[in-house]
Every structure is written in C-alpha cells, then in structure tokens.
Design a protein around this motif. Sequence first.
Motif, short mmCIF file in Angstrom:
data_model
loop_
_atom_site.label_atom_id
_atom_site.label_comp_id
_atom_site.label_asym_id
_atom_site.label_seq_id
_atom_site.Cartn_x
_atom_site.Cartn_y
_atom_site.Cartn_z
N VAL A 1 20.07 -31.67 -30.50
CA VAL A 1 20.40 -31.42 -32.01
C VAL A 1 20.79 -32.87 -32.28
O VAL A 1 21.43 -33.40 -31.70
CB VAL A 1 21.38 -30.60 -32.29
N GLU A 2 19.71 -33.29 -33.23
CA GLU A 2 19.87 -34.67 -33.92
C GLU A 2 19.42 -34.69 -35.08
O GLU A 2 18.36 -34.14 -35.59
CB GLU A 2 19.00 -35.45 -32.90
N GLY A 3 20.21 -35.29 -35.94
CA GLY A 3 19.57 -35.47 -37.51
C GLY A 3 19.50 -34.12 -38.34
O GLY A 3 18.64 -34.13 -39.04
N GLY A 4 20.09 -33.17 -37.84
CA GLY A 4 20.08 -32.03 -38.71
C GLY A 4 18.81 -30.95 -38.32
O GLY A 4 18.67 -30.12 -39.07
N ARG A 5 18.51 -31.22 -36.80
CA ARG A 5 17.40 -30.58 -36.29
C ARG A 5 17.52 -30.35 -34.96
O ARG A 5 18.05 -30.95 -34.39
CB ARG A 5 15.85 -31.34 -36.51
N LEU A 6 17.18 -29.10 -34.38
CA LEU A 6 17.00 -28.91 -33.15
C LEU A 6 15.50 -29.33 -32.63
O LEU A 6 14.59 -28.97 -33.28
CB LEU A 6 17.18 -27.26 -32.58
N ILE A 7 15.57 -30.10 -31.69
CA ILE A 7 14.61 -30.76 -30.96
C ILE A 7 14.31 -30.18 -29.89
O ILE A 7 15.02 -30.52 -28.71
CB ILE A 7 14.22 -32.27 -31.10
#
Length: 279
Positions: A80-86
């Motif tokens: 999770v990074e910058g408001g997103r699951l990648i």
Amino acid sequence: MRIAAILALGVAGAALAPATYAQDGAATKGSYELVWADEFDTDGPPDPAKWVWDTHANKIGWYNKELQYYAADRPENARVEGGRLIITARKEALSDRADHGGQGYSSARLITRGKADFTYGLVEVRAKLPCGQGSWPAIWMLGATAPWPDGGEIDIMEHVGTTPGDVFGTIHNRSTAGTSGNGNKIRVDDACTAFHDYQLLWTPRELRIAVDGKPYHRYANAGTGDDQWPFDKPHYLLLNLAIGGAMGGAVDDAIFPAHFEIEYVRVYRQAVRGAAPAE
C-alpha cells in the motif's frame, strides 16, 4: 452526501430504475449503506485484519496453466503506497522459497477468506489495470462454504493483454462447469491508463455486473437449485494479477514490472428501513 455511483437496475437497453448508494454509508430510504471497505490509506503491507496472502497452489502450480508464483509478505509484489494497493508482477524466479514450484514470474493474490465474506449487496472496486501481453488481473468472488464449482464464482472484472481494453464479467457454477462460464464484456478504452469503478449488484434474484454505473451483464436466479444458483451463500473477495495461462496467453517479458493498482474496495448492503412509529 457524496454519491459514489449510480448502478442502473437494467441492462441491454432495458428501462433503467437507478438505485443510489452513499460513500459515507448513510442509510436513507432505498439506499445502500457501507458495511466493509479498505481505502488503502496507510502505507505498508496490505491490512492483515482484512487480507490474506493466498499461496496454496504455489508448489503444484496455479490453475488454468498460469505461470506466476504468488509471494507472501513481500512488498515487491503487494504494498500500500500513496492511497493505493499496488499488486506487481515481476519476471523473477523466487527459487529459494520452500513452496516454489519452478515459476519464472512472481505476483500476489490477496483474499478476504476467513476475514470477511458477504451474501448480497453492492461491491465496488476502483482500479487501474496493467495492459501488457500476458497480464491477467482479476477482481472476483468465490463461495466460502463449498469448493469450486459448487460454491460459485463471480468474476466482477477480468482483463487480458491479448485484448487490451476489453473487460469481462463472468459467472461460474456447477451448471456452467466445462464451459467458459456465463458472461459478457464491455469496452473500456482507457482501462490501463485511468481508474474505473468495477461493480457488482447482487440480490436474491440476480447478479448484475457493471463498469462506472453501466451494467453490461445480468445473471438471473432461475429457481432451479444450487447447481445454477449457489449465490444465496457467503462469498469472499479476491484480488490478483496472474501471468499467462489459458486466458492470459503468451507472455511478453518486456511488460515487467506490471502493476495492478486499486484505490479502494467497498461493499454496501441495502439499508433496512426502520420500523414505522407507533400510532
């Protein structure tokens, strides 16, 4: 109140009767209220209170002749990074792992099994898809109380690099076993460059699959029993990025790393109307 979407209750030119649902879960007459969500607002690993790393078939090899190894607890494959699951697929062989099955690619598969399951409601996942040849991202649900196909499968979104921009929604169960399922597709030209809302409306009567509030596939309860309608029992959510396989096709190694980005997952249930006041 911010309206997250309007999911029309009709398909293929049928008359539309909109039902609205609110982001904040406010229960108003005829609305849907938020009952479960992950907004991916804390950087780090996926929330262990909500998600499980699914690795169960790594050693024997994944289904449909897929080529990936699903890693657990590895930020290179899911973070999770910058408001997103990648979720990231990579060309690499993690051969030092005890459950490695000889795969030449790594990725991740996250599920809510044992954490949360659902029966009926409205599911919305906002995502941007990878678009390279051989990529196969999916947003889907599996029955929590019986093995496949008896438990049923609801594919809310599948996309493959062989046909970029074609988004598929498909239903599988005992009655469709041995076929490619009961499904349809919709064209989303910028699926790999922009975020879209991938949606399922699930009632006792039918399943309706939509993108950005536009339904494109309907599967009705025929009333003939569990073989055709195992969808009155709990299902759990899955997010994964497969590589190759029967649907993913030949792989172009130039696509890696390939990223499947999810802004949120939200599950709504139809609000229960309060009891009438006493006379």
